[in-house]
Scaffold this motif. Structure first.
Motif, short mmCIF file in Angstrom:
data_model
loop_
_atom_site.label_atom_id
_atom_site.label_comp_id
_atom_site.label_asym_id
_atom_site.label_seq_id
_atom_site.Cartn_x
_atom_site.Cartn_y
_atom_site.Cartn_z
N THR A 44 0.83 -1.20 0.00
CA THR A 44 0.00 0.00 0.00
C THR A 44 0.86 1.26 0.00
OG1 THR A 44 -0.17 -0.17 2.39
CG2 THR A 44 -2.00 -1.03 1.13
N TYR B 245 -3.84 6.00 -13.29
CA TYR B 245 -5.28 5.93 -13.05
C TYR B 245 -5.87 7.25 -12.63
CZ TYR B 245 -5.10 5.96 -7.89
OH TYR B 245 -4.94 6.30 -6.59
N ASP B 246 -7.16 7.33 -12.88
CA ASP B 246 -7.94 8.47 -12.45
C ASP B 246 -9.35 7.92 -12.21
OD1 ASP B 246 -9.61 10.62 -12.22
OD2 ASP B 246 -8.77 11.73 -13.92
N GLN C 31 -6.93 -2.11 -1.09
CA GLN C 31 -7.16 -1.13 -0.03
C GLN C 31 -8.64 -0.85 0.18
OE1 GLN C 31 -4.55 2.34 -0.13
NE2 GLN C 31 -3.31 1.34 -1.69
N LYS D 187 -10.23 1.84 -2.32
CA LYS D 187 -9.67 3.19 -2.48
C LYS D 187 -8.67 3.36 -3.62
CE LYS D 187 -8.42 3.62 1.92
NZ LYS D 187 -7.89 4.26 3.14
N ALA D 188 -8.08 2.26 -4.05
CA ALA D 188 -7.03 2.39 -5.06
C ALA D 188 -7.15 1.22 -6.03
CB ALA D 188 -5.67 2.37 -4.37
N TRP E 228 -6.39 -2.06 -8.42
CA TRP E 228 -5.66 -3.31 -8.31
C TRP E 228 -5.62 -3.90 -9.71
CZ3 TRP E 228 -10.43 -1.98 -7.04
CH2 TRP E 228 -11.50 -2.71 -7.57
N MET F 97 -13.51 6.66 -5.40
CA MET F 97 -13.39 5.27 -4.94
C MET F 97 -14.24 4.35 -5.80
SD MET F 97 -13.58 5.32 -0.85
CE MET F 97 -12.85 6.64 0.10
#
Ligand code: WTA
Length: 637
Positions: A23, A49-50, A433, A458-459, A461, A486
């Motif tokens: 993380t 990413y966005d 996450q 949250k992020a 993968w 998210m």
């Protein structure tokens, strides 16, 4: 090259360390994992990413072919290990053992068949097949030449099949003449013919003969698998793919409208499925791993086909059902192949737990090392039954939480490493996450306190779906709009004081019945197709075996039409448009549905009534027609 050992975490202390690293510096972490694979060219950029757009790319600039990682790579080290062991529906028929070398040859050969039938890189190929090794061959053959496979669960109806064919504009359909599930013959080719009756994008149909029975073949369109094999070479070069090229489309129901074609791409999916498979299941080279899912669902894609084959493990595949010829079939198969890893669904566990233990006692289950559960929350009773009677209290149970959209397992114990607790999916895998959000969408940061809320991630993968086929806006609306920045899962979760997660179930209008995701909207649409129906609402209610069952509230144009016969007709309508899995257990005819003043059906109340939990229906005074509720309650089935 053996990639197993250096990918597997071996202790809880190591898990904690790796999780933290993953993380703090996800790119470095995933670089190290991705380096274990065969790439034709290394990637330039690990992650971009966005989540607002939303756009995600992993390993961009990297070139590869996933089948070189599933097959060619293992030819050097373990050509003679079984890639697939297949058990037929009928126990008197021979099982099949297919080594990595044999699978490689079959895939290359069939890749050439695809090319011969006009399929090129980027084309969509629809697979509507039974659980036979040829389904795996067809999937990998598509991947070999860069075609995008779209597997449609063979239990779906012709209408569901044709809408998926046309949504993905598939050019080729691969099927079988027919097959047996238990004692039931399923006329697959006939269903395909029905699906292709109206306008469709299919140019060719390849038919595998699973049984000796003849089916009608349309000239210039339908060809036999076996005949096509005679025309081609055994060698097929692996097409060079970009890491972000689509690998497959898999449809999942949504809470509204038509099914969503989730698009999974090549590089990230490969890395994510392998890493999660290795760590959750902790397989050893000689193990025999069996996942009972159907390949028509994501569990089959990721953990019957890609994950195990990428890891070079033997994947066992079963064509039949747990009840045929009797309820001992699963246990017989475990004994027969000395299964080490058994991955199944709570609904199967619950139905088998209802049977006499003598079915189990007849069989030697000593080979088992790890048990797994997937698809829906596993209730405490089922967990204990599984643990006591199948795992004999010495096999860790990995309760794996994930989704079609996530591509790979997200929250799960690592077998033998994370301590397990009934009903807890426990801790996130490295690189994942999760976040719990309160009703205002604010993250409930973990501070050693228990908490409950909506589950988001949250992020990014690597194995996450990148879009909805042909409908990026829908991808954004469904997954990235509820909580900006998210990914929203649609699930609720509870987190205990030690940070372990328990998934509590869907918080949207998806109902999980026997582990199958069913959106309520498409079922309601099907019911409304009936000429006597004015409106309907579907909700889930708890069911002992299926987890949830469906309850339909139906308003008729003419209330005098209410009858059991009409109930049957409504069920037939659903079977015809979606499939038998979407049939409601109960249908109640009602005069009105409770609605808000803005006209929205109050499903929360209907759910409670269907669950026979009417003590606290909450505030109904704001409803447009709160007075009808008593009547609905009185006539509950
Ligand atoms: C549910 C299946 C509780 C969840 C892999 C999720 C689970 C949906 C679990 C996705 C689990 C899956 N515990 N619930 N271990 N695994 N679910 O897309 O509601 O068919 O959102 O993917 O199944 O279903 P899908």
């Amino acid at each position: 090259m053996e990639i197993k050992n250096d990918l597997q975490i071996k202790s809880f202390a190591e898990y904690k360390k790796v999780y933290k690293q993953s993380t703090e510096n996800p790119e470095e972490f995933w670089n190290q994992v991705a380096e274990k694979f065969t790439w034709k060219k290394r990637w330039d950029n690990t992650l971009a990413y966005d989540f607002n757009k939303p756009e995600v790319s992993w390993f961009s600039g990297g070139k590869l072919n996933i089948t070189e990682n599933c097959l060619d790579r293992h030819l050097k080290t373990q050509p003679n290990r079984n890639a697939i062991i297949w058990e037929p529906n009928n126990p008197n028929e021979e099982s099949r053992h297919i080594t990595y070398r044999q699978l490689y040859v079959k895939v290359c050969q069939f890749a050439n068949v695809l090319k011969n039938n006009g399929i090129k890189k980027g084309d969509r190929v629809c697979l509507y097949m039974p659980m036979i090794p040829e389904l795996v061959v067809a999937m990998l053959a598509c991947a070999r030449i860069g075609a995008i496979h779209s597997v449609v669960f063979a239990g779906f109806s012709s209408t569901a099949l044709s809408s998926r064919i046309n949504d993905s504009s598939s050019k080729l359909l691969i099927t079988a003449n027919e097959y047996y599930r238990g004692t039931k013959a399923i006329p697959l080719k006939e269903i395909c013919d029905e699906a292709l009756k109206n306008y469709n994008t299919i140019e060719k149909v390849i038919v595998y003969r699973r049984t000796i029975n003849e089916v009608s073949m349309q000239k210039n369109r339908d060809v036999y698998w076996f005949d096509e094999l005679q025309k081609v070479d055994l060698e097929a070069p692996a097409e060079t793919m970009d890491a972000e090229d689509p690998l497959f489309i898999l449809y999942t129901s949504g809470s509204t409208g038509k099914p969503k074609g989730m698009v999974h791409t090549t590089g990230g999916y490969m890395v994510g499925t392998t890493y999660s498979f290795q760590n959750v299941f902790q397989p050893e080279p000689e193990d025999r791993y069996w996942c009972t899912a159907d390949i028509g669902w994501i569990t089959g894609h990721s953990y019957i086909v890609y994950g195990p084959l990428l890891a070079g493990v033997t994947s066992v595949m079963f064509e039949g059902v747990p009840s045929y010829p009797d309820y001992g079939r699963f246990w017989e198969i475990i004994e027969k192949f000395k299964i080490t890893h058994f991955y199944t669904a709570p609904t199967a566990i619950r139905s088998l737990a209802k049977q006499p233990l003598s079915h189990i006692e007849k069989h030697n289950l000593n080979s088992l090392k790890v048990l797994g559960s997937v698809g829906e929350p596993i209730n405490e009773e089922a967990w204990h039954w599984f643990n006591d009677n199948i795992g004999k209290s010495h096999c860790p149970i990995v309760d794996t939480w994930w989704q079609t959209e996530t591509g790979s397992i997200m929250i799960s114990p690592l077998a033998g490493i994370t301590s397990t607790r009934p009903c807890f999916a426990s801790l996130p895998l490295p690189g994942v996450q999760p976040a719990l959000l309160d009703e205002n969408g604010k993250e409930i940061i973990f501070n050693g306190q228990k908490a409950e809320g909506s589950l988001a991630i949250k992020a990014p993968w690597p194995a996450m779906a990148r879009t909805v086929w042909n409908d990026h806006q829908r991808y954004k609306d469904v997954y990235f709009s509820a909580y900006p920045g998210m990914y929203f899962t649609g699930d609720g979760a509870y987190r205990d004081a030690t940070g372990n997660y328990r998934i509590t179930g869907r918080v949207d209008d998806v109902v999980i019945v026997s582990g199958h995701n069913l959106g309520t909207a498409p079922i309601e649409n099907a019911i409304n197709e009936h000429e006597k129906v004015a409106e309907s609402a579907i909700v889930g209610y708890p069911h002992e075996v299926k987890g949830n069952a469906l309850y339909a509230y139906v308003i008729l144009f003419n209330p005098d039409d209410a009858s059991d016969e009409l109930r049957q007709e409504i069920k037939q309508e659903i079977t015809r448009t979606i499939g038998a899995i979407a049939k409601p257990d109960k249908i109640q005819f009602v005069k009105e549905l409770p609605k808000t003043r803005s006209g929205k059906i109050m499903r929360r109340i209907l759910r409670k009534i269907a669950s026979k939990d009417v003590s606290n229906l909450g505030d109904t005074s704001t409803l447009l027609n709160g007075n009808i509720i008593d009547d609905i309650i009185q006539n509950t089935i």
